[in-house]
Design a protein around this motif. Structure first.
Motif, PDB file in Angstrom:
ATOM      1  N   ARG A  63       0.830  -1.215   0.000  1.00 24.59           N
ATOM      2  CA  ARG A  63       0.000   0.000   0.000  1.00 24.59           C
ATOM      3  C   ARG A  63       0.861   1.260   0.000  1.00 24.59           C
ATOM      4  N   VAL A  64       1.942   1.241   0.773  1.00 26.28           N
ATOM      5  CA  VAL A  64       2.863   2.383   0.790  1.00 26.28           C
ATOM      6  C   VAL A  64       3.480   2.564  -0.591  1.00 26.28           C
ATOM      7  N   MET A  65       3.889   1.455  -1.198  1.00 23.18           N
ATOM      8  CA  MET A  65       4.479   1.518  -2.533  1.00 23.18           C
ATOM      9  C   MET A  65       3.448   2.022  -3.545  1.00 23.18           C
ATOM     10  N   ALA A  66       2.206   1.553  -3.434  1.00 21.21           N
ATOM     11  CA  ALA A  66       1.144   1.994  -4.342  1.00 21.21           C
ATOM     12  C   ALA A  66       0.869   3.484  -4.183  1.00 21.21           C
ATOM     13  N   ALA A  67       1.116   3.998  -2.988  1.00 19.76           N
ATOM     14  CA  ALA A  67       0.936   5.433  -2.738  1.00 19.76           C
ATOM     15  C   ALA A  67       2.115   6.244  -3.277  1.00 19.76           C
ATOM     16  N   GLY A  68       3.114   5.566  -3.843  1.00 21.67           N
ATOM     17  CA  GLY A  68       4.251   6.260  -4.433  1.00 21.67           C
ATOM     18  C   GLY A  68       5.260   6.766  -3.423  1.00 21.67           C
ATOM     19  N   ARG A  69       5.343   6.077  -2.303  1.00 19.80           N
ATOM     20  CA  ARG A  69       6.297   6.475  -1.275  1.00 19.80           C
ATOM     21  C   ARG A  69       7.499   5.546  -1.289  1.00 19.80           C
ATOM     22  N   PRO A  70       8.696   6.099  -1.132  1.00 17.14           N
ATOM     23  CA  PRO A  70       9.866   5.228  -1.011  1.00 17.14           C
ATOM     24  C   PRO A  70       9.794   4.471   0.310  1.00 17.14           C
ATOM     25  N   VAL A  71      10.218   3.227   0.267  1.00 18.99           N
ATOM     26  CA  VAL A  71      10.125   2.397   1.459  1.00 18.99           C
ATOM     27  C   VAL A  71      11.435   1.635   1.657  1.00 18.99           C
ATOM     28  N   ILE A  72      11.842   1.565   2.918  1.00 19.02           N
ATOM     29  CA  ILE A  72      12.990   0.764   3.329  1.00 19.02           C
ATOM     30  C   ILE A  72      12.420  -0.506   3.944  1.00 19.02           C
ATOM     31  N   ILE A  73      12.888  -1.659   3.451  1.00 15.26           N
ATOM     32  CA  ILE A  73      12.344  -2.930   3.926  1.00 15.26           C
ATOM     33  C   ILE A  73      13.456  -3.851   4.411  1.00 15.26           C
ATOM     34  N   SER A  74      13.061  -4.796   5.241  1.00 11.32           N
ATOM     35  CA  SER A  74      13.975  -5.878   5.633  1.00 11.32           C
ATOM     36  C   SER A  74      14.139  -6.792   4.437  1.00 11.32           C
ATOM     37  N   GLN A 120       8.776   4.232  -9.165  1.00  2.00           N
ATOM     38  CA  GLN A 120       9.029   2.834  -9.538  1.00  2.00           C
ATOM     39  C   GLN A 120       8.188   1.892  -8.675  1.00  2.00           C
ATOM     40  N   ALA A 121       8.054   2.226  -7.397  1.00  6.67           N
ATOM     41  CA  ALA A 121       7.253   1.406  -6.490  1.00  6.67           C
ATOM     42  C   ALA A 121       5.794   1.392  -6.941  1.00  6.67           C
ATOM     43  N   ARG A 122       5.258   2.568  -7.254  1.00  4.98           N
ATOM     44  CA  ARG A 122       3.870   2.665  -7.709  1.00  4.98           C
ATOM     45  C   ARG A 122       3.672   1.853  -8.996  1.00  4.98           C
ATOM     46  N   ARG A 123       4.589   1.999  -9.938  1.00  6.89           N
ATOM     47  CA  ARG A 123       4.505   1.261 -11.201  1.00  6.89           C
ATOM     48  C   ARG A 123       4.522  -0.245 -10.947  1.00  6.89           C
ATOM     49  N   TYR A 124       5.440  -0.694 -10.117  1.00  6.63           N
ATOM     50  CA  TYR A 124       5.565  -2.121  -9.827  1.00  6.63           C
ATOM     51  C   TYR A 124       4.270  -2.681  -9.233  1.00  6.63           C
ATOM     52  N   VAL A 125       3.713  -1.993  -8.252  1.00  6.31           N
ATOM     53  CA  VAL A 125       2.488  -2.487  -7.609  1.00  6.31           C
ATOM     54  C   VAL A 125       1.336  -2.479  -8.608  1.00  6.31           C
ATOM     55  N   THR A 126       1.234  -1.427  -9.406  1.00  4.95           N
ATOM     56  CA  THR A 126       0.171  -1.355 -10.411  1.00  4.95           C
ATOM     57  C   THR A 126       0.266  -2.519 -11.394  1.00  4.95           C
ATOM     58  N   GLU A 127       1.472  -2.830 -11.830  1.00  4.11           N
ATOM     59  CA  GLU A 127       1.663  -3.898 -12.825  1.00  4.11           C
ATOM     60  C   GLU A 127       1.576  -5.306 -12.250  1.00  4.11           C
ATOM     61  N   ASN A 128       1.894  -5.466 -10.973  1.00  2.00           N
ATOM     62  CA  ASN A 128       2.037  -6.812 -10.419  1.00  2.00           C
ATOM     63  C   ASN A 128       1.101  -7.170  -9.276  1.00  2.00           C
ATOM     64  N   HIS A 129       0.466  -6.185  -8.668  1.00  2.00           N
ATOM     65  CA  HIS A 129      -0.349  -6.473  -7.479  1.00  2.00           C
ATOM     66  C   HIS A 129      -1.731  -5.841  -7.522  1.00  2.00           C
ATOM     67  N   SER A 130      -2.228  -5.580  -8.720  1.00  2.00           N
ATOM     68  CA  SER A 130      -3.574  -5.022  -8.844  1.00  2.00           C
ATOM     69  C   SER A 130      -4.594  -6.153  -8.785  1.00  2.00           C
TER      70      SER A 130
END
Length: 157
Positions: A63-74, A120-130
């Motif tokens: 959801r954070v990625m879909a919102a177009g926010r940069p995220v730091i993950i484990s 890039q995060a928003r694009r990835y989620v749109t293409e792969n997790h819609s």
């Protein structure tokens, strides 16, 4: 902002108080989806740190990625499968804390990097997790499973 439920094994309120950060840190606890998106939208960088993991996908991170926010993950479990151009992955090891701090500093100093990662995060989620993509994958799985159950002479080729 620390949005969502705190892990039961950490008393974050105590840590925040011991560091005299009560004036600077807000623990929200569980929030509605609309509030989650509002908090994400107000953030420059989000963190999706999870260890241990059972291999699950994090709805919050997507959801954070879909919102177009940069995220730091484990960099663990399914998180490690996310493309490196969509997030900042930090290994879960003895250098984790330093890695998180370095990543935060780099993102704080580079607005262009934050913008690129978010896009890039928003694009990835749109293409792969819609939802349409999920439906397509379920359909494909069901078709392949059914095809495998059919007698060989009636299978699609």
């Amino acid at each position: 902002l620390i949005v969502g439920e705190a892990p039961p094994w950490h008393d974050l309120s105590q840590v925040i108080e011991s560091l005299d950060l009560n004036e600077n840190v807000l623990l929200t606890g569980r929030v509605s989806l609309s509030d989650f998106y509002a908090y994400a939208g107000a953030s420059d960088v989000c963190l999706g740190l999870r260890y241990p993991t059972s291999g699950e996908t994090s709805g919050a991170v997507l959801r954070v990625m879909a919102a177009g926010r940069p995220v730091i993950i484990s960099s663990v479990g399914s998180f490690a499968e996310l493309p490196e151009d969509t997030c900042v992955q930090v290994p879960v090891d003895s250098g984790e804390e330093d890695g998180i701090l370095e990543s935060l500093e780099r993102l704080a100093m580079d607005a262009g990097l934050r913008t690129r990662l978010g896009a890039q995060a928003r694009r990835y989620v749109t293409e792969n997790h819609s939802w349409p993509k999920a439906a397509q994958l379920y359909h494909q799985f069901i078709e392949e499973t059914l095809d495998g159950l059919r007698p060989e002479w009636s299978r699609k080729d």
